[in-house]
Motif scaffolding. Structure first.
Motif, PDB file in Angstrom:
ATOM      1  N   PHE B  35      54.843   8.171 -37.167  1.00 24.36           N
ATOM      2  CA  PHE B  35      55.744   7.255 -37.896  1.00 24.36           C
ATOM      3  C   PHE B  35      56.452   7.865 -39.183  1.00 24.36           C
ATOM      4  O   PHE B  35      56.939   7.082 -39.993  1.00 24.36           O
ATOM      5  CB  PHE B  35      55.170   6.077 -38.074  1.00 24.36           C
ATOM      6  CG  PHE B  35      54.934   5.356 -36.803  1.00 24.36           C
ATOM      7  CD1 PHE B  35      55.979   4.276 -36.065  1.00 24.36           C
ATOM      8  CD2 PHE B  35      53.696   4.964 -36.259  1.00 24.36           C
ATOM      9  CE1 PHE B  35      55.896   3.903 -34.820  1.00 24.36           C
ATOM     10  CE2 PHE B  35      53.537   4.313 -35.259  1.00 24.36           C
ATOM     11  CZ  PHE B  35      54.652   3.751 -34.313  1.00 24.36           C
ATOM     12  N   GLN B  36      55.821   8.909 -39.535  1.00 25.64           N
ATOM     13  CA  GLN B  36      56.103   9.568 -40.754  1.00 25.64           C
ATOM     14  C   GLN B  36      57.566  10.128 -40.785  1.00 25.64           C
ATOM     15  O   GLN B  36      57.989  10.705 -39.878  1.00 25.64           O
ATOM     16  CB  GLN B  36      55.207  10.752 -41.240  1.00 25.64           C
ATOM     17  CG  GLN B  36      53.940  10.358 -41.703  1.00 25.64           C
ATOM     18  CD  GLN B  36      52.886  11.500 -41.618  1.00 25.64           C
ATOM     19  OE1 GLN B  36      53.202  12.518 -41.595  1.00 25.64           O
ATOM     20  NE2 GLN B  36      51.714  11.108 -41.727  1.00 25.64           N
ATOM     21  N   GLY B  37      58.330   9.705 -41.754  1.00 24.81           N
ATOM     22  CA  GLY B  37      59.666  10.051 -41.770  1.00 24.81           C
ATOM     23  C   GLY B  37      60.690   8.655 -41.451  1.00 24.81           C
ATOM     24  O   GLY B  37      61.821   8.830 -41.326  1.00 24.81           O
ATOM     25  N   VAL B  38      59.843   7.494 -40.527  1.00 29.14           N
ATOM     26  CA  VAL B  38      60.702   6.564 -40.307  1.00 29.14           C
ATOM     27  C   VAL B  38      60.979   5.551 -41.511  1.00 29.14           C
ATOM     28  O   VAL B  38      59.963   5.351 -42.224  1.00 29.14           O
ATOM     29  CB  VAL B  38      59.855   5.812 -39.014  1.00 29.14           C
ATOM     30  CG1 VAL B  38      60.919   4.292 -38.866  1.00 29.14           C
ATOM     31  CG2 VAL B  38      59.605   6.627 -38.155  1.00 29.14           C
ATOM     32  N   ARG B 184      63.632   8.628 -31.868  1.00 29.72           N
ATOM     33  CA  ARG B 184      64.887   9.201 -32.910  1.00 29.72           C
ATOM     34  C   ARG B 184      64.214   9.933 -33.930  1.00 29.72           C
ATOM     35  O   ARG B 184      64.844  10.527 -34.907  1.00 29.72           O
ATOM     36  CB  ARG B 184      65.460   7.932 -33.399  1.00 29.72           C
ATOM     37  CG  ARG B 184      66.624   7.575 -32.399  1.00 29.72           C
ATOM     38  CD  ARG B 184      67.628   6.590 -32.822  1.00 29.72           C
ATOM     39  NE  ARG B 184      67.103   5.099 -33.324  1.00 29.72           N
ATOM     40  CZ  ARG B 184      67.094   4.040 -32.316  1.00 29.72           C
ATOM     41  NH1 ARG B 184      67.645   4.190 -31.267  1.00 29.72           N
ATOM     42  NH2 ARG B 184      66.470   3.144 -32.802  1.00 29.72           N
ATOM     43  N   ASN B 185      62.954  10.047 -34.285  1.00 31.20           N
ATOM     44  CA  ASN B 185      62.130  10.533 -35.254  1.00 31.20           C
ATOM     45  C   ASN B 185      62.026  11.913 -34.986  1.00 31.20           C
ATOM     46  O   ASN B 185      61.266  12.313 -33.957  1.00 31.20           O
ATOM     47  CB  ASN B 185      60.798   9.798 -35.441  1.00 31.20           C
ATOM     48  CG  ASN B 185      60.005  10.459 -36.613  1.00 31.20           C
ATOM     49  OD1 ASN B 185      60.658  11.233 -37.388  1.00 31.20           O
ATOM     50  ND2 ASN B 185      58.891  10.013 -36.828  1.00 31.20           N
ATOM     51  N   PRO B 186      62.803  12.775 -35.703  1.00 32.04           N
ATOM     52  CA  PRO B 186      62.509  14.385 -35.074  1.00 32.04           C
ATOM     53  C   PRO B 186      61.090  14.809 -35.195  1.00 32.04           C
ATOM     54  O   PRO B 186      60.762  15.417 -34.312  1.00 32.04           O
ATOM     55  CB  PRO B 186      63.290  14.988 -36.192  1.00 32.04           C
ATOM     56  CG  PRO B 186      64.301  13.952 -37.100  1.00 32.04           C
ATOM     57  CD  PRO B 186      63.632  12.737 -36.990  1.00 32.04           C
ATOM     58  N   THR B 187      60.323  14.142 -36.198  1.00 37.97           N
ATOM     59  CA  THR B 187      58.909  14.817 -36.055  1.00 37.97           C
ATOM     60  C   THR B 187      58.172  14.594 -34.900  1.00 37.97           C
ATOM     61  O   THR B 187      57.584  15.324 -34.254  1.00 37.97           O
ATOM     62  CB  THR B 187      58.258  14.079 -37.352  1.00 37.97           C
ATOM     63  OG1 THR B 187      59.162  13.869 -38.462  1.00 37.97           O
ATOM     64  CG2 THR B 187      56.829  14.809 -37.700  1.00 37.97           C
ATOM     65  N   PHE B 188      58.535  13.361 -34.417  1.00 38.34           N
ATOM     66  CA  PHE B 188      57.718  12.726 -33.234  1.00 38.34           C
ATOM     67  C   PHE B 188      58.044  13.570 -31.886  1.00 38.34           C
ATOM     68  O   PHE B 188      57.437  13.923 -31.144  1.00 38.34           O
ATOM     69  CB  PHE B 188      57.805  11.309 -32.933  1.00 38.34           C
ATOM     70  CG  PHE B 188      57.396  10.732 -31.786  1.00 38.34           C
ATOM     71  CD1 PHE B 188      55.853  10.673 -31.847  1.00 38.34           C
ATOM     72  CD2 PHE B 188      58.099  10.149 -30.937  1.00 38.34           C
ATOM     73  CE1 PHE B 188      55.296  10.249 -30.607  1.00 38.34           C
ATOM     74  CE2 PHE B 188      57.580   9.674 -29.789  1.00 38.34           C
ATOM     75  CZ  PHE B 188      56.242   9.440 -29.610  1.00 38.34           C
ATOM     76  N   LEU B 192      56.272  15.642 -29.370  1.00 38.56           N
ATOM     77  CA  LEU B 192      56.039  15.551 -27.956  1.00 38.56           C
ATOM     78  C   LEU B 192      56.590  16.797 -27.184  1.00 38.56           C
ATOM     79  O   LEU B 192      56.045  17.095 -26.095  1.00 38.56           O
ATOM     80  CB  LEU B 192      56.698  14.484 -27.674  1.00 38.56           C
ATOM     81  CG  LEU B 192      56.575  12.847 -27.914  1.00 38.56           C
ATOM     82  CD1 LEU B 192      57.395  11.859 -27.144  1.00 38.56           C
ATOM     83  CD2 LEU B 192      55.037  12.621 -27.250  1.00 38.56           C
ATOM     84  N   ASP B 193      57.827  17.314 -27.637  1.00 37.52           N
ATOM     85  CA  ASP B 193      58.195  18.409 -26.924  1.00 37.52           C
ATOM     86  C   ASP B 193      57.494  19.573 -27.146  1.00 37.52           C
ATOM     87  O   ASP B 193      57.140  20.407 -25.960  1.00 37.52           O
ATOM     88  CB  ASP B 193      59.672  18.858 -27.584  1.00 37.52           C
ATOM     89  CG  ASP B 193      60.684  17.814 -27.208  1.00 37.52           C
ATOM     90  OD1 ASP B 193      60.590  16.968 -26.101  1.00 37.52           O
ATOM     91  OD2 ASP B 193      61.839  18.075 -27.709  1.00 37.52           O
ATOM     92  N   ASP B 194      56.821  19.802 -28.064  1.00 35.34           N
ATOM     93  CA  ASP B 194      55.766  20.887 -28.355  1.00 35.34           C
ATOM     94  C   ASP B 194      54.505  20.705 -27.322  1.00 35.34           C
ATOM     95  O   ASP B 194      54.193  21.587 -26.619  1.00 35.34           O
ATOM     96  CB  ASP B 194      55.491  21.090 -29.813  1.00 35.34           C
ATOM     97  CG  ASP B 194      56.375  21.552 -30.707  1.00 35.34           C
ATOM     98  OD1 ASP B 194      57.614  21.971 -30.317  1.00 35.34           O
ATOM     99  OD2 ASP B 194      56.376  21.488 -31.787  1.00 35.34           O
ATOM    100  N   ASN B 195      53.960  19.467 -27.259  1.00 31.72           N
ATOM    101  CA  ASN B 195      53.033  19.113 -26.417  1.00 31.72           C
ATOM    102  C   ASN B 195      53.262  19.414 -25.021  1.00 31.72           C
ATOM    103  O   ASN B 195      52.614  20.161 -24.455  1.00 31.72           O
ATOM    104  CB  ASN B 195      52.800  17.656 -26.684  1.00 31.72           C
ATOM    105  CG  ASN B 195      51.792  17.277 -27.469  1.00 31.72           C
ATOM    106  OD1 ASN B 195      51.217  18.272 -28.085  1.00 31.72           O
ATOM    107  ND2 ASN B 195      51.352  15.963 -27.911  1.00 31.72           N
ATOM    108  N   TYR B 196      54.620  18.994 -24.719  1.00 31.05           N
ATOM    109  CA  TYR B 196      54.997  19.168 -23.327  1.00 31.05           C
ATOM    110  C   TYR B 196      54.972  20.621 -23.001  1.00 31.05           C
ATOM    111  O   TYR B 196      54.584  21.160 -21.744  1.00 31.05           O
ATOM    112  CB  TYR B 196      56.362  18.421 -23.142  1.00 31.05           C
ATOM    113  CG  TYR B 196      56.987  18.837 -21.771  1.00 31.05           C
ATOM    114  CD1 TYR B 196      56.441  18.297 -20.646  1.00 31.05           C
ATOM    115  CD2 TYR B 196      58.186  19.431 -21.717  1.00 31.05           C
ATOM    116  CE1 TYR B 196      57.087  18.486 -19.283  1.00 31.05           C
ATOM    117  CE2 TYR B 196      58.697  19.878 -20.598  1.00 31.05           C
ATOM    118  CZ  TYR B 196      58.057  19.260 -19.354  1.00 31.05           C
ATOM    119  OH  TYR B 196      58.688  19.421 -18.192  1.00 31.05           O
ATOM    120  N   ARG B 197      55.794  21.414 -24.035  1.00 38.55           N
ATOM    121  CA  ARG B 197      55.902  22.920 -23.862  1.00 38.55           C
ATOM    122  C   ARG B 197      54.581  23.524 -23.549  1.00 38.55           C
ATOM    123  O   ARG B 197      54.601  24.304 -22.813  1.00 38.55           O
ATOM    124  CB  ARG B 197      56.858  23.498 -24.874  1.00 38.55           C
ATOM    125  CG  ARG B 197      57.781  24.554 -24.565  1.00 38.55           C
ATOM    126  CD  ARG B 197      58.321  24.894 -25.758  1.00 38.55           C
ATOM    127  NE  ARG B 197      59.403  24.343 -26.328  1.00 38.55           N
ATOM    128  CZ  ARG B 197      60.709  24.498 -25.727  1.00 38.55           C
ATOM    129  NH1 ARG B 197      60.965  25.783 -25.153  1.00 38.55           N
ATOM    130  NH2 ARG B 197      61.902  24.126 -26.301  1.00 38.55           N
TER     131      ARG B 197
END
Lengths: 293, 636
Positions: B35-38, B184-188, B192-197
């Protein structure tokens, strides 16, 4: 079953076999100067053949009870039932030597005649009625579901009218298996009372599944005329509702028509099947009696 | 590690409290990285839509097949994700010792080991989590930072798997609005993408039959090169006729594949997670030598300051190799990745083009006009240009259009990567060829449906079928119901046929699977177990969890849920197994084990026919009165 070109082989077979039977009969009469009877060898052969055919045609009912068994296509069984039954006429006539015989055989002859007649009636009805039903009942449903559909139609129409004119003052019967809908009663508009009275007195009674459709609604033309006349009486804001009611009534009429046609289509079986069983029983008694004495 | 020291120890919390979850304050939410950045006001508005939930070891977090509307994000601990419904598909089999004589068929639940089916190549089961489950052992572990239940939350699909707390764990349970904020939060998103990758991409790629033979080492290298892209519902991913520049793997959501068809659009498939598309175009199965189109992504120049994505933009493309002749382009679309996408129509050969971009609303003089030459563009774009220039290139155009049906996330494997992979692993090319050939033959079949058919009727009624239709000739049918009775007698008392359906002239298309133009039954299957074979026949895979969504989605009621008994652990008495009734979806199987479908065999009036719709509707459309059923091809 529609009699079409696919029956040609059966038809030729029956005609040829009948011809052969007649030939054998005539040869016998010519040589022995007396017609064969059940007591003669040829007469007995005719009798045995007739019994075997009767046994086979009687098995059609049993075959229907095991539709998954691969013991010949049902259509072949039915064709056999129809055409081989016709062979019974010459066989029994030749077996009896064109005589009615004793009281038992007279009864057998009478029942045989009724069974054959009802069977022929069945063929005629099955030639005509499916086509008629297809043409006349465009809103056809599964026969067993008709009453349920009619209940559903009445309930939905009741709700629709209630939403327009307020409480109808009659019990809204929820169809079996359905849950009662939450009805948002409408604010009465000018002419609401008129519509309510029209619906309750003229339309709703005919929506009762237990009651046959009123003569006023027994044809599409009559229904159209009835609702056209109603348009002249009811205010224009309810004309769309009248169109809906007309469609509802037409659906009910068609379903009633389906019921009637269905009864005709299958009703003859109530005569044909029990008498066929009785015929078989009497035939067995006849055989036992003939062999015994 | 406890994230929330203010909360009492887990053991002290009453069961019902755990069930409800603990609402979190704004300050507590902002402590969590996702939620940081939201923006605070946005989060403040949605405070009630996210709760902290704590689970004891072994506690069930969600069950497969259940309805839901939330997603879970793991804060601490681990969870086991699994499919508990036994893997099997329904098979009807003649068990008679007398050949087919007394052919009462028995419904058997068999798995693909006992009954391998054509095209049964899927080794991994896609679920609504960042991991896939192996067919052999359908259990996986979810760790801190994993998000699961995204599809249930965003599209209200049933839960795809059962999730059990592997140890005491804490999770955020969130509703759709919170999940969308997070996405919509780029950090999140990056997390997620990094985790997935890092954790799931290799498994995901391994689960795709194309990459089965590719070494793990190569896939590990590849995972850094692929692009993770997401699409909102309704977005066109690629259009029929576009230049093929990549292969896509579906990571989340459903992709609708459609093909233009005379008189309408045919839905070829709904691709769930685990599917792939784009191989036909890459292999050049669909080539148009005279006219080609190229979808060009161009970085929006910094000096062309756009207010938002709807800012009107005009693009002019000049073919410098042809004295600056202007090339046709479609309407440019600005993407949220700072790219401007448009398609150039190309005829013949070109070597160099220049792109000019300006804002439409401004006058010619004040407009920001810049020139972009392809030679100066980044590698991806240069690759695409090369694809066009090189006569020997094998790439072609897209054979179908792909649209995001819901929130879709894809793995995009670029042309260059695919080409390298095909060189290193020739079996990849073979697999691609095989898949493309199968799809191509299915497409050819579709296109072979006679053109003079009243297609609107087909489309409206869903009557275009690849294989078989059960039709009843109403002028012969005495409504005796022998067909339905035979079907029930054949299938353990459960009929798969209802003598009701659409009327087409004098024919009733009875209710049995029609393999529709738009197979809505496939939409939303949480485990992707219902799919269309290349023959367009609907197949239900072993890992159907019996949620019944396909049965509810089928507009014709042609999918039945067939009950069967299975053993399951009693929730009230852990360790004790109890018999429960589970269900599996099933469609009409055409009595494939028998020489002829029971319904047809049992019709005494010769009114029921299984017909090849192509030949049937082929002339039904033009001369309905002249149709003689005896002339129809009754399929066996």
């Amino acid at each position: 079953m529609i009699i079409d070109r696919t029956h040609a082989r059966w038809c030729y077979f029956v005609l040829i076999f009948t011809g052969l039977l007649a030939l054998s009969y005539l040869i016998y009469v010519h040589t022995s100067m007396v017609p064969p009877t059940g007591g003669t060898i040829l007469g007995l052969i005719y009798g045995i053949l007739a019994f075997l055919i009767m046994a086979f045609v009687s098995l059609l009912g049993a075959r229907k009870k095991v539709p998954a068994w691969r013991i010949g296509r049902a259509t072949t069984w039915l064709k056999g039932h129809l055409w081989l039954s016709l062979l019974l006429i010459p066989l029994l006539l030749f077996h009896s030597g064109f005589k009615s015989g004793g009281p038992l055989t007279v009864v057998i002859w009478m029942i045989f005649a009724i069974v054959m007649a009802s069977g022929l009636l069945g063929i005629i009805l099955q030639q005509m009625l499916p086509r008629l039903m297809t043409e006349q009942v465009r809103m056809e449903t599964i026969y067993d579901q008709i009453d349920h559909v009619l209940q559903q139609v009445r309930y939905e129409t009741d709700i629709q009218i209630t939403q327009l004119v307020g409480p109808l003052g009659v019990e809204l019967i929820v169809p079996e298996g359905a849950t009662a809908a939450k009805i948002k009663e409408g604010i009465p508009q000018p002419g609401s009372e008129q519509l309510k009275k029209f619906y309750l007195d003229r339309v709703r009674p005919s929506l009762d599944p237990a009651v046959p459709v009123d003569a006023t609604f027994n044809s599409a033309t009559k229904i159209n005329t009835f609702f056209e006349e109603a348009r002249l009486v009811l205010p224009p804001n309810f004309h769309a509702t009248l169109d809906t009611l007309r469609d509802v009534m037409e659906e009910c009429r068609q379903l009633e028509r389906q019921k009637t046609l269905h009864h005709w289509l299958h009703g003859w079986l109530f005569c044909h099947v029990p008498l066929s069983v009785l015929l078989m029983v009497l035939t067995l008694i006849h055989i036992v009696t003939a062999l015994w004495y | 590690m406890k994230l929330f020291a203010i909360l009492p120890p887990l053991e002290a919390v009453a069961e019902n409290k755990l069930e409800q979850g603990t609402p979190l304050s704004l300050e507590e939410l902002l402590k969590i990285s996702i939620f940081q950045g939201v923006p605070k006001p946005l989060l403040e508005k949605n405070l009630g839509a996210v709760v902290l939930r704590r689970f004891r070891k072994g506690e069930v977090i969600c069950r497969e097949g259940e309805q839901g509307s939330t997603a879970f994000y793991i804060l601490t601990g681990t969870a086991q994700v699994m499919i508990k419904t036994p893997f099997a598909h329904l098979k009807t089999k003649s068990t008679s010792r007398w050949g087919h004589l007394f052919s009462k068929m028995t419904s058997l639940f068999v798995n693909k080991r006992d009954d391998p089916r054509a095209q049964d190549t899927i080794a991994y089961i896609p679920i609504d989590a960042p991991v896939d489950l192996s067919y052999q052992d359908p259990v996986a572990t979810l760790k801190i930072g994993d998000l699961f239940g995204e599809m249930t939350c965003l599209s209200f699909y049933p839960r795809s798997a059962t999730v059990v707390a592997g140890e005491s764990c804490e999770m955020l349970e969130m509703l759709q609005n919170v999940l969308q904020i997070c996405q919509r939060n780029p950090t999140f998103k990056k997390q997620l993408d990094d985790n997935y990758r890092e954790r799931a991409l290799v498994t995901h790629m391994k689960s795709v039959p194309l990459f089965k033979t590719v070494s793990d080492d190569y896939l590990k290298q590849l995972k850094a090169k692929v692009t993770l892209v997401s699409y909102e519902p309704g977005t066109v991913i690629c259009s029929e006729g576009d230049t093929a520049d990549a292969l896509y793997l579906v990571r989340i959501g459903f992709v609708k594949v459609t093909k233009a068809f005379p008189g309408g659009e045919m839905v070829l498939s709904y691709l769930p997670r685990g599917s792939f598309f784009g191989e036909m175009g890459l292999l050049g199965y669909v080539q148009d030598e005279r006219r080609r189109s190229l979808r060009v992504p161009v970085h929006i120049p910094a000096k062309l300051t756009l207010k938002d994505q709807t800012d009107p933009i005009d693009v002019t493309v000049a073919d410098l190799s042809n004295h600056g002749a202007l090339l046709k382009t479609d309407h440019p679309i600005a993407t949220n990745q700072g790219l401007l996408q448009f398609t150039i129509s190309i005829e013949g050969t070109i070597t160099r083009v220049q792109v000019q971009i300006r804002r439409t609303m401004e006058s010619e003089d004040s407009a920001t006009t810049i020139g972009v030459e392809f030679e100066n563009m980044n590698e991806l774009q240069a690759t695409q240009i090369r694809q066009i220039y090189q006569k020997s290139s094998t790439t072609g155009v897209r054979s179908a259009s792909c649209t995001a049906l819901d929130h879709v996330e894809l793995v995009r494997v670029g042309f260059e990567e695919m080409r390298t992979m095909m060189k290193l692993f020739p079996s990849v090319q073979e697999q691609m060829k095989k898949a493309a050939e199968n799809r191509e033959s299915a497409n050819r079949y579709l296109m072979s449906v006679p053109r003079d058919v009243p297609l609107d009727d087909f489309l409206d009624h869903g009557l275009i079928q690849a294989q078989n239709l059960l039709i009843l000739d109403l002028s012969k049918c005495t409504r005796c119901d022998a067909c339905t009775e035979a079907c029930a007698a054949t299938h353990d008392g459960v009929t798969r046929l209802v003598r009701e359906g659409l009327r087409y002239d004098n024919y009733l298309v009875a209710t049995s699977c029609r393999q529709c133009m738009d197979p809505l039954c496939m939409v939303g299957c949480p485990v992707g177990s219902i799919r269309r074979k290349d023959s367009l026949e609907i197949i239900i895979e072993d890992w159907c969890i019996g949620c019944g969504l396909c049965a509810r989605n089928c507009p014709y009621g042609n999918i039945n849920m067939h009950p069967f008994e299975a053993l399951e652990e009693d929730h009230k008495n852990p360790g004790v197994m109890k018999p429960v009734v589970k269900k599996k979806a099933t469609t009409c199987d055409l009595c494939t084990d028998l020489p002829e479908p029971s319904c047809v065999y049992a019709c005494p009036h010769d009114a029921a026919h299984r017909v090849d719709p192509k030949s049937f509707f082929g002339f039904q459309g033009s001369t309905p009165e002249g149709v003689s059923v005896s002339n129809l091809e009754t399929t066996k």
